[in-house]
Write an enzyme that holds these catalytic residues in place. Structure first.
Site, PDB file in Angstrom:
ATOM      1  N   HIS A 230       0.778  -1.248   0.000  1.00 42.04           N
ATOM      2  CA  HIS A 230       0.000   0.000   0.000  1.00 42.04           C
ATOM      3  C   HIS A 230       0.811   1.300   0.000  1.00 42.04           C
ATOM      4  O   HIS A 230       0.783   2.052   0.985  1.00 42.04           O
ATOM      5  CB  HIS A 230      -1.003   0.008   1.149  1.00 42.04           C
ATOM      6  CG  HIS A 230      -0.501  -0.536   2.469  1.00 42.04           C
ATOM      7  ND1 HIS A 230       0.648  -0.091   3.077  1.00 42.04           N
ATOM      8  CD2 HIS A 230      -1.000  -1.495   3.290  1.00 42.04           C
ATOM      9  CE1 HIS A 230       0.816  -0.747   4.215  1.00 42.04           C
ATOM     10  NE2 HIS A 230      -0.167  -1.607   4.359  1.00 42.04           N
ATOM     11  N   ASP A 303      -5.994  -4.434   0.186  1.00 44.79           N
ATOM     12  CA  ASP A 303      -5.888  -4.233   1.639  1.00 44.79           C
ATOM     13  C   ASP A 303      -7.286  -4.318   2.266  1.00 44.79           C
ATOM     14  O   ASP A 303      -7.629  -3.560   3.183  1.00 44.79           O
ATOM     15  CB  ASP A 303      -5.192  -2.917   2.005  1.00 44.79           C
ATOM     16  CG  ASP A 303      -4.730  -2.916   3.467  1.00 44.79           C
ATOM     17  OD1 ASP A 303      -4.926  -3.928   4.164  1.00 44.79           O
ATOM     18  OD2 ASP A 303      -4.183  -1.886   3.906  1.00 44.79           O
TER      19      ASP A 303
END
Ligand code: DOR
Ligand code: ZN
Length: 425
Positions: A230, A303
């Site tokens: 991320h 995520d």
């Protein structure tokens, strides 16, 4: 096992054709693809993509089955067009032994809705002190190749170095949650104008960038593979560009939410927008989009972070970070307009499959290829209703939004997991 004839489908945006699925593989492609007794699927106007592959999914089992289970998360994934997900290790107990990763892997097989590939923890209990049994997890039935302490950063450079060295033996990769913990103590959102105005402790971009720079150098020193989870800042993109140009074996992911949302959402104090790393600024979003288009960022990863109501519908300061992602990822990425179908196939299937070493995934539908694919309707729209999601949790930041592109069908090893936009099981 049934035989399916998918008629009039565009493979990754090409001219319409027919696709025969038999015995778990794509048996034939072309207008003459035929088989007696095949079940016909009218796919006029639909696009076939290689089944999506998520490098970063939190399935919460074992330990927080009230927030998600391997089965509910797998169903959410299939509905999102995924055929494989990498299940993060921050479960309870932590997936830091062969026993736990095998348990998750078996639960994935039992659910049978996507291939669940467990990620192993880098350190025992995610505590950042001792290396977990990486070798035993690699040689277990789960055949772990990705190791990550996600949720936590492997902040000790010596441990990070050892981990990188260790996984070289089996071509493993360390997926780093890049966050220098001493720079983010008490952090609630991105450090910038909004945090200053709200009077909340900020999470500075440098906490991410410093770790990425350090780990890129460690990966170069050791000659090993590093994956950055991320990525959220424009500065991180610059470091990645530099590292790649230098030939360092580094890959990176960006989430759909970091491609769309900014820290101004925190002004609502609605914890659904609390996530780690935090939502950043317009400048960061623009840099992330450009990097994804350019390939400096290799993949989109969700995520997907389901949280129970009591952990999310509370004061901002007490809420857990994370948001749902599996069922909305394709629509959000498409809505940014950054990628065409070929780009989506690469960044959401081909490349993540390669990074994870998932041999049967990430392959465009072609004769002989395992039938892991998804059919999407590019002209459909849908409105996100949290109560209508398959995930056991409700923490989507897109509630009420009307999004483009609908997943119509998903096939896992030749068997439909989704048909007519609905989960088969
Ligand atoms: O927002 C996040 N949620 N970031 C992480 O790194 C961990 C994740 C979780 O497990 O909820
Ligand atoms: Zn993380």
């Amino acid at each position: 096992m049934s035989t399916y004839l998918i008629k009039g489908v565009s493979i990754v945006g090409a001219a319409p054709t027919d696709l025969l699925i038999r015995d778990g593989v794509v048996a034939a492609v072309g207008r003459d693809a035929r088989a007696a007794g095949a079940e016909g699927i009218d796919a006029a106007g639909l696009v076939a993509l290689p089944g999506l592959v998520d490098l970063h999914t939190h399935l919460r089992e074992p330990g927080r089955e009230d927030a998600e289970t391997v089965e509910t998360g797998s169903r959410a994934a299939a509905l999102g067009g995924y055929t494989a997900v990498c299940a993060m290790a921050n479960t309870d107990p932590v997936a830091d032994t062969a026993g736990v990763v095998e348990q998750v892997w078996r639960l994935g097989r039992a659910a049978g809705l996507v291939d669940v590939q467990p990620v192993g923890a880098v350190t025992v209990g995610l505590a950042g002190e001792r290396l977990a049994e990486l070798g035993a997890m690699a040689t277990s039935a789960a055949q772990v190749r990705i190791f990550s302490d996600d949720g936590h950063c492997v902040s000790d450079p010596r441990l990070m170095r050892r981990a990188l060295e260790y996984v070289k033996a089996f071509d493993g990769v360390i997926a780093q949650h890049a966050e220098e913990p001493r720079l983010t103590v008490g952090a609630q959102l991105h450090e910038g104008e909004v945090s200053a105005r709200l009077g909340l402790t900020g999470w500075p971009a440098v906490a991410e960038e410093a770790i990425i720079a350090r780990d890129a150098l460690l990966a170069e020193h050791v000659g090993s593979r590093l994956h950055v989870c991320h990525v959220s800042t424009a500065g991180s993109v610059e470091i990645l560009r530099w590292a790649k140009r230098r030939g360092i074996r580094i890959t990176a992911e960006v989430t759909p939410h970091h491609l769309l949302l900014t820290d101004t959402r925190a002004q609502s104090y609605d914890p659904v927008f609390k996530v780690n790393p935090p939502l950043r600024t317009e400048t960061d979003v623009a840099a992330l989009r450009a990097a994804l288009a350019e390939g400096v960022i290799d993949v989109v990863a969700t995520d997907h972070a389901p949280h129970a109501v009591e952990d999310k519908e509370c004061e901002w300061g007490y809420a857990r970070p994370g948001m749902l992602g599996l069922e909305t990822a394709l629509s959000i990425v498409y809505s940014t307009g950054v990628l065409d179908w070929d780009g989506i196939a690469s960044r959401m299937s081909r490349v993540p499959a390669r990074i994870a070493g998932l041999a049967g995934h990430g392959l465009d539908p072609a004769p002989g290829v395992p039938a892991n694919l998804t059919l999407v309707d590019p002209s459909a729209t849908w409105t996100v209703d949290p109560a209508g999601l398959a995930s056991r949790s409700r923490n989507t930041p897109y509630a009420g939004m009307t999004l483009p592109v609908r997943v119509v069908a998903t096939f896992l090893h030749g068997v439909p997991t989704v048909l007519d936009g609905k989960a088969v099981r």
